[in-house]
Design a protein around this motif. Structure first.
Motif, PDB file in Angstrom:
ATOM      1  N   SER A 148      -5.270  79.853  63.422  1.00 32.19           N
ATOM      2  CA  SER A 148      -5.939  80.959  62.937  1.00 32.19           C
ATOM      3  C   SER A 148      -7.523  80.534  62.254  1.00 32.19           C
ATOM      4  O   SER A 148      -8.315  81.480  62.377  1.00 32.19           O
ATOM      5  CB  SER A 148      -5.247  81.536  61.824  1.00 32.19           C
ATOM      6  OG  SER A 148      -5.051  80.627  60.507  1.00 32.19           O
ATOM      7  N   TYR A 151      -9.763  81.054  65.375  1.00 36.17           N
ATOM      8  CA  TYR A 151      -9.850  82.367  65.811  1.00 36.17           C
ATOM      9  C   TYR A 151     -11.178  83.169  65.621  1.00 36.17           C
ATOM     10  O   TYR A 151     -11.595  82.935  64.502  1.00 36.17           O
ATOM     11  CB  TYR A 151      -8.819  83.259  65.164  1.00 36.17           C
ATOM     12  CG  TYR A 151      -8.886  84.660  65.474  1.00 36.17           C
ATOM     13  CD1 TYR A 151      -8.336  85.232  66.694  1.00 36.17           C
ATOM     14  CD2 TYR A 151      -9.501  85.605  64.678  1.00 36.17           C
ATOM     15  CE1 TYR A 151      -8.414  86.521  67.062  1.00 36.17           C
ATOM     16  CE2 TYR A 151      -9.506  87.212  65.179  1.00 36.17           C
ATOM     17  CZ  TYR A 151      -9.029  87.571  66.129  1.00 36.17           C
ATOM     18  OH  TYR A 151      -8.774  88.825  66.412  1.00 36.17           O
ATOM     19  N   VAL A 164       1.811  85.605  68.172  1.00 38.53           N
ATOM     20  CA  VAL A 164       1.157  84.969  66.782  1.00 38.53           C
ATOM     21  C   VAL A 164       2.290  84.726  65.621  1.00 38.53           C
ATOM     22  O   VAL A 164       3.185  85.140  65.507  1.00 38.53           O
ATOM     23  CB  VAL A 164       0.582  86.293  66.083  1.00 38.53           C
ATOM     24  CG1 VAL A 164      -0.072  86.055  64.720  1.00 38.53           C
ATOM     25  CG2 VAL A 164      -0.711  86.973  67.066  1.00 38.53           C
ATOM     26  N   SER A 170      -3.506  86.349  57.224  1.00 43.55           N
ATOM     27  CA  SER A 170      -4.370  86.193  58.347  1.00 43.55           C
ATOM     28  C   SER A 170      -3.441  86.489  59.771  1.00 43.55           C
ATOM     29  O   SER A 170      -4.254  87.182  60.539  1.00 43.55           O
ATOM     30  CB  SER A 170      -4.766  84.759  58.462  1.00 43.55           C
ATOM     31  OG  SER A 170      -5.664  84.402  57.274  1.00 43.55           O
ATOM     32  N   ALA A 171      -2.360  86.172  59.554  1.00 41.43           N
ATOM     33  CA  ALA A 171      -1.463  86.577  60.989  1.00 41.43           C
ATOM     34  C   ALA A 171      -1.611  87.988  61.124  1.00 41.43           C
ATOM     35  O   ALA A 171      -1.770  88.455  62.302  1.00 41.43           O
ATOM     36  CB  ALA A 171      -0.063  86.266  60.571  1.00 41.43           C
ATOM     37  N   GLN A 174      -5.213  89.288  62.069  1.00 46.24           N
ATOM     38  CA  GLN A 174      -5.672  88.803  63.530  1.00 46.24           C
ATOM     39  C   GLN A 174      -4.558  89.321  64.540  1.00 46.24           C
ATOM     40  O   GLN A 174      -5.227  89.862  65.564  1.00 46.24           O
ATOM     41  CB  GLN A 174      -5.571  87.263  63.621  1.00 46.24           C
ATOM     42  CG  GLN A 174      -6.526  86.683  62.765  1.00 46.24           C
ATOM     43  CD  GLN A 174      -6.495  85.267  62.660  1.00 46.24           C
ATOM     44  OE1 GLN A 174      -5.743  84.419  63.176  1.00 46.24           O
ATOM     45  NE2 GLN A 174      -7.308  84.527  62.040  1.00 46.24           N
ATOM     46  N   LEU A 273      -0.862  81.568  68.987  1.00 45.26           N
ATOM     47  CA  LEU A 273      -1.629  81.619  67.825  1.00 45.26           C
ATOM     48  C   LEU A 273      -1.004  81.100  66.379  1.00 45.26           C
ATOM     49  O   LEU A 273      -0.196  81.888  66.157  1.00 45.26           O
ATOM     50  CB  LEU A 273      -2.406  82.869  67.632  1.00 45.26           C
ATOM     51  CG  LEU A 273      -3.295  83.161  66.347  1.00 45.26           C
ATOM     52  CD1 LEU A 273      -4.653  82.053  66.276  1.00 45.26           C
ATOM     53  CD2 LEU A 273      -3.862  84.600  66.254  1.00 45.26           C
ATOM     54  N   ALA A 275      -0.770  81.091  63.025  1.00 44.94           N
ATOM     55  CA  ALA A 275      -1.460  81.430  61.848  1.00 44.94           C
ATOM     56  C   ALA A 275      -0.519  80.925  60.697  1.00 44.94           C
ATOM     57  O   ALA A 275       0.203  81.646  59.856  1.00 44.94           O
ATOM     58  CB  ALA A 275      -1.469  82.805  61.556  1.00 44.94           C
TER      59      ALA A 275
END
Length: 345
Positions: A148, A151, A164, A170-171, A174, A273, A275
């Motif tokens: 993350s 990103y 994700v 943040s997860a 995003q 991703l 995170a």
């Protein structure tokens, strides 16, 4: 020096402010090229409207910003103004490589020379130590994997399927951005907990107290958000209702083309991703041998139990913006008392 402060994020600047008021000779070293701490590195599409509450730096209220402005511009500008107004001279970019005990003083070795100091305030945060978990088959995945912290916005994922991984703020932020241009799967180790009541000072204090218990016991700190839960904003409520936020448990392994759960269910993906948070950036303190058998550094307030010359701010219970300012004040007060006792002795 009386004190070396490592890091010029919110905790480091707060400590410098109170050290200055205490009349202690100090220097602030920061590895970044400019002001702002970790905020300099936040993704460009993170707007002030979606940033959690920012606590004021000491003596300088944070004016209500334009909610459409990028956080990585607004917060660094606020920090820079604070440095200017208070005459805080930050040496940057200076990377601290090691801190050693040197005949009763602390030797701070950097890529720009060595400082000797009677006390140390460490405010290096976590941003430079992103945590990447390891899962079977991870090296075989033919798509893209990123943390993350890497990103930069949703556009690069247009038309792809993104998994994700992570249950933090943040997860969620995003994923909600990415869902506008791509399909997504949300995966977490634990069932996420959403908090719909306001984040009052009492809630914050209770959360900080729980994190502080671990730190006092010498255990690695948990994040404050792991205790408080996730904010149930209108955008999050809508995403839960329309299943954009449809959490799945952790997969068992990663394949060339996606992930597989224990029951054999597979999800193809173009991107994973991670995170998955950060760890405290404390490797430069390793020569001091501060870590205990529990894997963390035992603290009493901000003071390291095993070495009263060293204070950690922006660590564990003081990792939040409100905690960082309070920790800077506490560290300066204790260091003043310590150095005064030394002089009297």
């Amino acid at each position: 020096m009386d004190v070396v402060v490592i890091g010029a994020g919110q905790a480091g600047l707060s400590a410098a402010y109170f050290l200055q008021r205490a009349g202690l000779d100090h220097v602030v070293l920061d590895a970044d090229a400019g002001p702002g701490g970790a905020w300099r590195h936040r993704w460009p599409t993170l707007r002030m409207a979606t940033v959690h509450g920012i606590h004021d730096l000491p003596g300088m209220p944070f004016a209500e910003p334009d909610p459409t402005k990028p956080a990585n511009e607004v917060l660094p500008a606020y920090f820079a103004d604070f440095e200017r107004r208070n005459g805080i001279d930050v040496h940057r970019p200076v990377k601290v490589e090691a801190v050693r005990d040197q005949g009763g003083l602390l030797e701070v070795e950097t890529d720009h020379g060595v400082w000797l100091t009677r006390a140390l305030v460490n405010a290096t945060g976590t941003w430079t130590r992103p945590f990447w978990p390891h899962y079977p088959g991870q090296d075989t995945f033919q798509g893209r994997q990123l943390h993350s912290s890497q990103y930069r916005g949703p556009e690069e994922f247009a038309g792809k399927h993104v998994i994700v991984v992570g249950g933090g703020t943040s997860a969620v932020q995003q994923l909600l951005e990415i869902a506008g241009t791509a399909t997504t799967t949300w995966v977490t180790r634990r069932e996420p907990v959403f908090r719909d009541e306001p984040f009052t000072p009492a809630v914050g204090r209770a959360a900080v107290a729980l994190v502080e218990e671990r730190v006092r016991a010498g255990l690695p700190p948990r994040s404050v958000v792991s205790v408080t839960g996730l904010s149930l904003t209108p955008a999050v409520e809508q995403a839960l209702e329309d299943k954009t936020l449809d959490r799945k448990p952790m997969f068992a392994r990663i394949t060339e083309h996606g992930v597989v759960w224990p029951d054999g269910t597979e999800q193809r993906a173009d991107v994973i991703l991670w995170a998955t948070g950060f760890r405290a950036a404390l490797d430069h303190l390793a020569p001091l041998g501060l870590r205990g058998p529990g894997g963390g550094i035992a603290l009493e307030g901000t003071r390291v139990v095993g070495d009263p010359r060293v204070h950690l701010v922006g660590y564990g219970p003081s990792a939040s913006t409100v905690g960082a300012t309070r920790a800077g004040r506490a560290a300066a007060k204790e260091i003043k008392a310590l150095l005064t006792r030394e002089l009297v002795a």
